[in-house]
Scaffold this active site. Structure first.
Site: not given
Length: 76
Positions: A33, A58
């Site tokens: 990501s 995250y």
């Protein structure tokens, strides 16, 4: 936080183990990501950009997934 840990860390580890135990499988591709680049202001991101200071849990779990993938590639 537990949702990120279960989905990203435990889920990724399960996929790495599945790949490791699948006969004949030679490659496992993991697309991480852009969150791992945190507060990096340089665009576009580059693989050589620093990723040592994630700005969210995250992002930290996605970076941990990258590190687990690297370790598995080295070990198996």
């Amino acid at each position: 936080p537990m949702v990120y840990a279960r989905a990203n860390l435990v889920g990724h580890l399960a996929m790495l183990e599945l790949a490791r135990r699948t006969p004949g499988l030679r490659h496992f591709v993991y697309a991480s990501s852009s969150s791992v680049y945190g507060g990096n202001d340089t665009l576009p991101f580059a693989e050589a950009d620093p990723v040592e200071h994630p700005v969210s849990l995250y992002a930290a779990t996605k970076r941990a997934d990258e590190l687990m993938s690297d370790a598995y590639a080295h070990l198996y």
